[in-house]
Write a protein that holds these residues in place. Structure first.
Motif, PDB file in Angstrom:
ATOM      1  N   TYR A 225       0.852  -1.175   0.000  1.00  0.00           N
ATOM      2  CA  TYR A 225       0.000   0.000   0.000  1.00  0.00           C
ATOM      3  C   TYR A 225       0.893   1.231   0.000  1.00  0.00           C
ATOM      4  O   TYR A 225       2.104   1.147   0.212  1.00  0.00           O
ATOM      5  CB  TYR A 225      -0.930   0.004   1.219  1.00  0.00           C
ATOM      6  N   ARG A 226       0.302   2.380  -0.260  1.00  0.00           N
ATOM      7  CA  ARG A 226       1.044   3.652  -0.268  1.00  0.00           C
ATOM      8  C   ARG A 226       0.581   4.525   0.889  1.00  0.00           C
ATOM      9  O   ARG A 226      -0.629   4.663   1.119  1.00  0.00           O
ATOM     10  CB  ARG A 226       0.861   4.392  -1.594  1.00  0.00           C
ATOM     11  N   VAL A 227       1.529   5.120   1.569  1.00  0.00           N
ATOM     12  CA  VAL A 227       1.268   6.078   2.631  1.00  0.00           C
ATOM     13  C   VAL A 227       1.582   7.485   2.107  1.00  0.00           C
ATOM     14  O   VAL A 227       2.613   7.692   1.468  1.00  0.00           O
ATOM     15  CB  VAL A 227       2.142   5.799   3.876  1.00  0.00           C
ATOM     16  N   VAL A 228       0.683   8.430   2.371  1.00  0.00           N
ATOM     17  CA  VAL A 228       0.913   9.845   2.042  1.00  0.00           C
ATOM     18  C   VAL A 228       0.683  10.666   3.297  1.00  0.00           C
ATOM     19  O   VAL A 228      -0.433  10.697   3.827  1.00  0.00           O
ATOM     20  CB  VAL A 228      -0.013  10.346   0.912  1.00  0.00           C
ATOM     21  N   ASP A 229       1.719  11.311   3.795  1.00  0.00           N
ATOM     22  CA  ASP A 229       1.608  12.254   4.905  1.00  0.00           C
ATOM     23  C   ASP A 229       1.721  13.661   4.349  1.00  0.00           C
ATOM     24  O   ASP A 229       2.676  13.957   3.601  1.00  0.00           O
ATOM     25  CB  ASP A 229       2.725  12.034   5.931  1.00  0.00           C
ATOM     26  N   PHE A 230       0.769  14.535   4.678  1.00  0.00           N
ATOM     27  CA  PHE A 230       0.829  15.878   4.120  1.00  0.00           C
ATOM     28  C   PHE A 230       0.246  16.906   5.081  1.00  0.00           C
ATOM     29  O   PHE A 230      -0.561  16.595   5.958  1.00  0.00           O
ATOM     30  CB  PHE A 230       0.126  15.955   2.759  1.00  0.00           C
ATOM     31  N   ALA A 232      -0.334  21.557   4.938  1.00  0.00           N
ATOM     32  CA  ALA A 232      -0.807  22.589   4.006  1.00  0.00           C
ATOM     33  C   ALA A 232       0.168  22.844   2.872  1.00  0.00           C
ATOM     34  O   ALA A 232      -0.230  23.280   1.784  1.00  0.00           O
ATOM     35  CB  ALA A 232      -1.076  23.888   4.758  1.00  0.00           C
ATOM     36  N   HIS A 233       1.458  22.573   3.081  1.00  0.00           N
ATOM     37  CA  HIS A 233       2.455  23.029   2.114  1.00  0.00           C
ATOM     38  C   HIS A 233       3.302  21.927   1.503  1.00  0.00           C
ATOM     39  O   HIS A 233       3.926  22.141   0.463  1.00  0.00           O
ATOM     40  CB  HIS A 233       3.386  24.042   2.790  1.00  0.00           C
ATOM     41  N   GLU A 234       3.354  20.748   2.104  1.00  0.00           N
ATOM     42  CA  GLU A 234       4.254  19.723   1.587  1.00  0.00           C
ATOM     43  C   GLU A 234       3.728  18.336   1.924  1.00  0.00           C
ATOM     44  O   GLU A 234       2.795  18.185   2.708  1.00  0.00           O
ATOM     45  CB  GLU A 234       5.656  19.904   2.181  1.00  0.00           C
ATOM     46  N   TRP A 235       4.363  17.320   1.323  1.00  0.00           N
ATOM     47  CA  TRP A 235       3.968  15.954   1.576  1.00  0.00           C
ATOM     48  C   TRP A 235       5.169  15.024   1.469  1.00  0.00           C
ATOM     49  O   TRP A 235       6.183  15.349   0.861  1.00  0.00           O
ATOM     50  CB  TRP A 235       2.870  15.503   0.611  1.00  0.00           C
ATOM     51  N   GLN A 236       5.013  13.864   2.061  1.00  0.00           N
ATOM     52  CA  GLN A 236       5.932  12.748   1.916  1.00  0.00           C
ATOM     53  C   GLN A 236       5.116  11.516   1.571  1.00  0.00           C
ATOM     54  O   GLN A 236       3.998  11.347   2.060  1.00  0.00           O
ATOM     55  CB  GLN A 236       6.710  12.482   3.203  1.00  0.00           C
ATOM     56  N   THR A 237       5.672  10.637   0.739  1.00  0.00           N
ATOM     57  CA  THR A 237       4.955   9.419   0.396  1.00  0.00           C
ATOM     58  C   THR A 237       5.926   8.275   0.208  1.00  0.00           C
ATOM     59  O   THR A 237       7.056   8.467  -0.252  1.00  0.00           O
ATOM     60  CB  THR A 237       4.078   9.617  -0.859  1.00  0.00           C
ATOM     61  N   TRP A 238       5.479   7.079   0.575  1.00  0.00           N
ATOM     62  CA  TRP A 238       6.314   5.897   0.432  1.00  0.00           C
ATOM     63  C   TRP A 238       5.430   4.663   0.363  1.00  0.00           C
ATOM     64  O   TRP A 238       4.242   4.701   0.630  1.00  0.00           O
ATOM     65  CB  TRP A 238       7.307   5.797   1.600  1.00  0.00           C
ATOM     66  N   ILE A 239       6.078   3.563  -0.023  1.00  0.00           N
ATOM     67  CA  ILE A 239       5.406   2.270  -0.171  1.00  0.00           C
ATOM     68  C   ILE A 239       5.754   1.375   1.010  1.00  0.00           C
ATOM     69  O   ILE A 239       6.909   1.347   1.473  1.00  0.00           O
ATOM     70  CB  ILE A 239       5.858   1.588  -1.481  1.00  0.00           C
ATOM     71  N   GLU A 240       4.764   0.630   1.481  1.00  0.00           N
ATOM     72  CA  GLU A 240       4.986  -0.422   2.460  1.00  0.00           C
ATOM     73  C   GLU A 240       4.542  -1.756   1.856  1.00  0.00           C
ATOM     74  O   GLU A 240       3.529  -1.824   1.165  1.00  0.00           O
ATOM     75  CB  GLU A 240       4.203  -0.164   3.747  1.00  0.00           C
ATOM     76  N   ARG A 241       5.329  -2.793   2.102  1.00  0.00           N
ATOM     77  CA  ARG A 241       5.008  -4.141   1.626  1.00  0.00           C
ATOM     78  C   ARG A 241       4.589  -5.027   2.795  1.00  0.00           C
ATOM     79  O   ARG A 241       4.955  -4.764   3.948  1.00  0.00           O
ATOM     80  CB  ARG A 241       6.213  -4.757   0.930  1.00  0.00           C
ATOM     81  N   VAL A 242       3.853  -6.074   2.490  1.00  0.00           N
ATOM     82  CA  VAL A 242       3.265  -6.924   3.521  1.00  0.00           C
ATOM     83  C   VAL A 242       3.608  -8.391   3.218  1.00  0.00           C
ATOM     84  O   VAL A 242       3.499  -8.841   2.080  1.00  0.00           O
ATOM     85  CB  VAL A 242       1.734  -6.744   3.553  1.00  0.00           C
ATOM     86  N   VAL A 243       4.019  -9.103   4.245  1.00  0.00           N
ATOM     87  CA  VAL A 243       4.259 -10.534   4.129  1.00  0.00           C
ATOM     88  C   VAL A 243       2.923 -11.263   4.240  1.00  0.00           C
ATOM     89  O   VAL A 243       2.168 -11.050   5.188  1.00  0.00           O
ATOM     90  CB  VAL A 243       5.223 -11.025   5.220  1.00  0.00           C
ATOM     91  N   VAL A 244       2.626 -12.092   3.273  1.00  0.00           N
ATOM     92  CA  VAL A 244       1.364 -12.851   3.262  1.00  0.00           C
ATOM     93  C   VAL A 244       1.652 -14.323   3.529  1.00  0.00           C
ATOM     94  O   VAL A 244       2.537 -14.902   2.912  1.00  0.00           O
ATOM     95  CB  VAL A 244       0.650 -12.697   1.898  1.00  0.00           C
TER      96      VAL A 244
END
Length: 244
Positions: A225-230, A232-244
Protein backbone atom coordinates in the motif's frame (compact mmCIF):
# COMPACT_ATOMS: atom_id res chain seq x y z
CA UNK A 1 -2.87 14.20 7.80
CA UNK A 2 -2.19 10.62 6.77
CA UNK A 3 -3.84 9.15 3.67
CA UNK A 4 -3.32 5.56 2.65
CA UNK A 5 -3.94 4.23 -0.85
CA UNK A 6 -4.91 0.60 -1.41
CA UNK A 7 -5.75 -0.85 -4.78
CA UNK A 8 -6.46 -3.90 -6.95
CA UNK A 9 -7.62 -6.53 -4.50
CA UNK A 10 -9.39 -8.59 -7.21
CA UNK A 11 -11.62 -10.34 -4.69
CA UNK A 12 -13.92 -13.27 -5.38
CA UNK A 13 -17.10 -14.14 -3.52
CA UNK A 14 -15.30 -17.36 -2.57
CA UNK A 15 -12.71 -16.55 0.12
CA UNK A 16 -10.65 -19.58 -0.90
CA UNK A 17 -10.46 -18.73 -4.62
CA UNK A 18 -6.92 -18.45 -5.97
CA UNK A 19 -5.38 -15.87 -8.27
CA UNK A 20 -2.17 -16.37 -10.23
CA UNK A 21 0.14 -16.02 -7.24
CA UNK A 22 -1.97 -16.25 -4.12
CA UNK A 23 -5.39 -16.14 -2.51
CA UNK A 24 -6.84 -12.61 -2.90
CA UNK A 25 -8.89 -12.70 0.29
CA UNK A 26 -5.85 -13.64 2.38
CA UNK A 27 -3.75 -10.97 0.67
CA UNK A 28 -6.50 -8.41 1.26
CA UNK A 29 -6.70 -9.28 4.96
CA UNK A 30 -2.95 -8.99 5.53
CA UNK A 31 -2.72 -5.62 3.78
CA UNK A 32 -5.73 -4.26 5.64
CA UNK A 33 -4.31 -5.37 8.98
CA UNK A 34 -1.09 -3.48 8.21
CA UNK A 35 -3.00 -0.39 7.06
CA UNK A 36 -4.93 -0.25 10.34
CA UNK A 37 -1.67 -0.13 12.30
CA UNK A 38 -0.67 3.00 10.34
CA UNK A 39 -3.49 4.97 12.03
CA UNK A 40 -4.68 6.64 8.80
CA UNK A 41 -6.99 9.65 8.69
CA UNK A 42 -8.46 8.55 5.36
CA UNK A 43 -8.12 5.55 3.02
CA UNK A 44 -8.71 5.65 -0.73
CA UNK A 45 -9.23 2.43 -2.69
CA UNK A 46 -8.33 3.03 -6.35
CA UNK A 47 -10.30 0.31 -8.05
CA UNK A 48 -10.46 -3.33 -9.14
CA UNK A 49 -11.99 -4.32 -5.86
CA UNK A 50 -13.57 -7.39 -7.45
CA UNK A 51 -12.38 -10.02 -9.89
CA UNK A 52 -15.62 -11.95 -10.35
CA UNK A 53 -17.76 -8.76 -10.34
CA UNK A 54 -20.28 -10.18 -7.86
CA UNK A 55 -22.34 -8.39 -5.22
CA UNK A 56 -20.91 -10.83 -2.66
CA UNK A 57 -17.33 -9.76 -3.40
CA UNK A 58 -18.18 -6.10 -2.68
CA UNK A 59 -20.07 -7.04 0.49
CA UNK A 60 -17.01 -8.99 1.60
CA UNK A 61 -14.75 -5.98 0.98
CA UNK A 62 -17.05 -3.58 2.82
CA UNK A 63 -17.36 -5.85 5.83
CA UNK A 64 -13.57 -5.93 6.15
CA UNK A 65 -13.11 -2.21 5.42
CA UNK A 66 -15.54 -1.37 8.23
CA UNK A 67 -12.67 -2.21 10.62
CA UNK A 68 -10.74 0.85 9.44
CA UNK A 69 -10.43 3.59 12.09
CA UNK A 70 -11.23 6.32 9.55
CA UNK A 71 -13.43 7.22 6.57
CA UNK A 72 -12.69 5.33 3.35
CA UNK A 73 -13.62 5.94 -0.26
CA UNK A 74 -13.41 3.92 -3.45
CA UNK A 75 -13.55 4.24 -7.21
CA UNK A 76 -14.28 1.66 -9.89
CA UNK A 77 -11.59 -0.08 -11.90
CA UNK A 78 -11.95 -1.84 -15.22
CA UNK A 79 -12.98 -5.09 -13.47
CA UNK A 80 -15.65 -3.45 -11.29
CA UNK A 81 -19.42 -3.02 -11.37
CA UNK A 82 -20.13 0.53 -10.10
CA UNK A 83 -23.80 -0.16 -9.43
CA UNK A 84 -22.95 -3.06 -7.13
CA UNK A 85 -20.28 -0.95 -5.43
CA UNK A 86 -22.68 1.93 -4.83
CA UNK A 87 -25.22 -0.46 -3.31
CA UNK A 88 -22.66 -1.26 -0.58
CA UNK A 89 -20.82 2.06 -0.11
CA UNK A 90 -21.13 5.49 -1.77
CA UNK A 91 -19.14 6.36 -4.88
CA UNK A 92 -18.14 9.99 -4.29
CA UNK A 93 -16.49 12.48 -6.63
CA UNK A 94 -14.89 14.71 -4.01
CA UNK A 95 -13.75 14.55 -0.39
CA UNK A 96 -12.92 17.55 1.81
CA UNK A 97 -9.54 16.97 3.48
CA UNK A 98 -9.56 20.31 5.30
CA UNK A 99 -6.52 22.07 3.83
CA UNK A 100 -6.62 19.80 0.78
CA UNK A 101 -9.22 18.39 -1.62
CA UNK A 102 -9.40 14.81 -2.86
CA UNK A 103 -10.99 14.41 -6.30
CA UNK A 104 -12.02 10.87 -7.30
CA UNK A 105 -12.17 10.33 -11.06
CA UNK A 106 -13.97 7.52 -12.87
CA UNK A 107 -11.79 6.31 -15.76
CA UNK A 108 -13.71 3.10 -16.45
CA UNK A 109 -14.66 2.23 -20.03
CA UNK A 110 -17.29 -0.49 -19.71
CA UNK A 111 -16.07 -3.81 -21.06
CA UNK A 112 -12.55 -2.57 -21.86
CA UNK A 113 -9.26 -2.85 -19.96
CA UNK A 114 -8.08 0.66 -20.86
CA UNK A 115 -9.35 3.86 -19.29
CA UNK A 116 -10.72 7.17 -20.50
CA UNK A 117 -12.20 10.28 -18.91
CA UNK A 118 -13.99 11.68 -21.95
CA UNK A 119 -14.89 15.26 -22.77
CA UNK A 120 -17.80 15.49 -20.33
CA UNK A 121 -15.75 14.32 -17.34
CA UNK A 122 -12.82 16.54 -18.34
CA UNK A 123 -15.12 19.57 -18.49
CA UNK A 124 -16.55 18.66 -15.08
CA UNK A 125 -13.04 18.36 -13.68
CA UNK A 126 -12.16 21.82 -14.99
CA UNK A 127 -15.28 23.26 -13.35
CA UNK A 128 -14.39 21.71 -10.01
CA UNK A 129 -10.84 23.01 -10.19
CA UNK A 130 -12.15 26.48 -11.01
CA UNK A 131 -14.25 26.46 -7.85
CA UNK A 132 -11.49 25.89 -5.30
CA UNK A 133 -7.76 26.61 -5.35
CA UNK A 134 -6.80 24.52 -2.32
CA UNK A 135 -4.01 21.96 -2.87
CA UNK A 136 -5.60 19.06 -4.69
CA UNK A 137 -4.96 15.32 -4.79
CA UNK A 138 -6.50 13.35 -7.68
CA UNK A 139 -7.18 9.62 -7.37
CA UNK A 140 -7.94 7.49 -10.44
CA UNK A 141 -7.66 3.87 -11.52
CA UNK A 142 -5.83 4.03 -14.84
CA UNK A 143 -2.29 5.47 -15.07
CA UNK A 144 -2.19 8.87 -16.81
CA UNK A 145 1.48 8.19 -17.65
CA UNK A 146 3.55 5.37 -19.12
CA UNK A 147 4.83 3.12 -16.36
CA UNK A 148 7.43 1.43 -18.56
CA UNK A 149 5.70 -1.90 -19.22
CA UNK A 150 4.59 -1.93 -22.87
CA UNK A 151 1.48 -4.04 -22.40
CA UNK A 152 0.30 -1.99 -19.41
CA UNK A 153 1.02 1.34 -21.11
CA UNK A 154 -1.29 0.26 -23.94
CA UNK A 155 -4.21 -0.09 -21.49
CA UNK A 156 -3.64 3.05 -19.42
CA UNK A 157 -5.56 6.31 -19.68
CA UNK A 158 -6.23 6.82 -23.40
CA UNK A 159 -6.95 10.57 -23.26
CA UNK A 160 -3.98 11.38 -21.05
CA UNK A 161 -2.82 14.22 -23.34
CA UNK A 162 -6.13 16.05 -22.87
CA UNK A 163 -5.95 15.37 -19.12
CA UNK A 164 -2.48 16.89 -18.80
CA UNK A 165 -3.39 19.83 -21.01
CA UNK A 166 -6.30 20.57 -18.69
CA UNK A 167 -4.12 20.35 -15.58
CA UNK A 168 -1.67 22.85 -17.06
CA UNK A 169 -4.15 25.59 -16.14
CA UNK A 170 -4.53 24.52 -12.50
CA UNK A 171 -1.34 24.67 -10.41
CA UNK A 172 -3.22 23.64 -7.26
CA UNK A 173 -3.09 20.00 -8.41
CA UNK A 174 -0.14 18.58 -6.46
CA UNK A 175 -0.51 14.80 -6.54
CA UNK A 176 -2.07 12.02 -8.61
CA UNK A 177 -2.58 8.49 -7.28
CA UNK A 178 -3.41 5.62 -9.63
CA UNK A 179 -3.94 1.85 -9.50
CA UNK A 180 -4.25 -0.71 -12.32
CA UNK A 181 -0.49 -1.21 -12.81
CA UNK A 182 0.00 -3.53 -9.81
CA UNK A 183 3.42 -2.00 -9.10
CA UNK A 184 5.07 0.90 -7.32
CA UNK A 185 5.66 4.02 -9.37
CA UNK A 186 6.86 7.51 -8.45
CA UNK A 187 7.72 10.32 -10.83
CA UNK A 188 7.14 14.05 -11.19
CA UNK A 189 5.28 15.41 -14.20
CA UNK A 190 5.64 19.02 -15.27
CA UNK A 191 2.35 20.91 -15.65
CA UNK A 192 1.21 24.45 -14.92
CA UNK A 193 4.84 25.39 -14.35
CA UNK A 194 5.04 23.12 -11.32
CA UNK A 195 5.89 19.50 -10.61
CA UNK A 196 2.97 17.15 -9.98
CA UNK A 197 3.81 13.99 -8.06
CA UNK A 198 2.44 10.95 -9.91
CA UNK A 199 2.31 7.76 -7.87
CA UNK A 200 1.36 4.16 -8.51
CA UNK A 201 0.73 1.57 -5.82
CA UNK A 202 1.38 -2.14 -5.34
CA UNK A 203 -1.72 -4.27 -5.64
CA UNK A 204 -3.31 -5.93 -2.65
CA UNK A 205 -3.30 -9.05 -4.85
CA UNK A 206 -0.66 -10.20 -7.40
CA UNK A 207 2.14 -7.87 -8.50
CA UNK A 208 3.00 -7.20 -12.17
CA UNK A 209 6.59 -7.29 -13.43
CA UNK A 210 7.98 -3.77 -14.03
CA UNK A 211 9.38 -3.13 -17.49
CA UNK A 212 7.78 -6.21 -19.07
CA UNK A 213 6.96 -6.14 -22.78
CA UNK A 214 4.16 -8.66 -22.25
CA UNK A 215 2.02 -9.55 -19.26
CA UNK A 216 4.09 -11.09 -16.49
CA UNK A 217 3.70 -11.63 -12.74
CA UNK A 218 6.41 -10.31 -10.43
CA UNK A 219 6.82 -13.28 -8.10
CA UNK A 220 9.56 -11.53 -6.10
CA UNK A 221 7.36 -8.63 -4.96
CA UNK A 222 4.77 -8.64 -2.21
CA UNK A 223 1.37 -6.94 -1.84
CA UNK A 224 1.45 -3.47 -0.35
CA UNK A 225 0.00 0.00 0.00
CA UNK A 226 1.04 3.65 -0.27
CA UNK A 227 1.27 6.08 2.63
CA UNK A 228 0.91 9.84 2.04
CA UNK A 229 1.61 12.25 4.90
CA UNK A 230 0.83 15.88 4.12
CA UNK A 231 0.17 19.29 5.59
CA UNK A 232 -0.81 22.59 4.01
CA UNK A 233 2.45 23.03 2.11
CA UNK A 234 4.25 19.72 1.59
CA UNK A 235 3.97 15.95 1.58
CA UNK A 236 5.93 12.75 1.92
CA UNK A 237 4.95 9.42 0.40
CA UNK A 238 6.31 5.90 0.43
CA UNK A 239 5.41 2.27 -0.17
CA UNK A 240 4.99 -0.42 2.46
CA UNK A 241 5.01 -4.14 1.63
CA UNK A 242 3.27 -6.92 3.52
CA UNK A 243 4.26 -10.53 4.13
CA UNK A 244 1.36 -12.85 3.26
Amino acid sequence: MRLIQITDSHLYADKQARSRAGIPWQQFQRVLEAVITERPDVVVFTGDISQDETAASYALACEALSALPCPWFWIAGNHDQPELMAAEHPLLEEVDLEQWRLLLLNTQVVGKPHGELGSVALSALAERLEQDDRPTLIAMHHPPVDVGAAWMDAIGLQDRDAFWQLLSAYPQVKMILFGHAHQAYAQHHQAAGTDIGVYGCPAMADQFLPGAEQFAIDEASRPGYRVVDFNAHEWQTWIERVVV
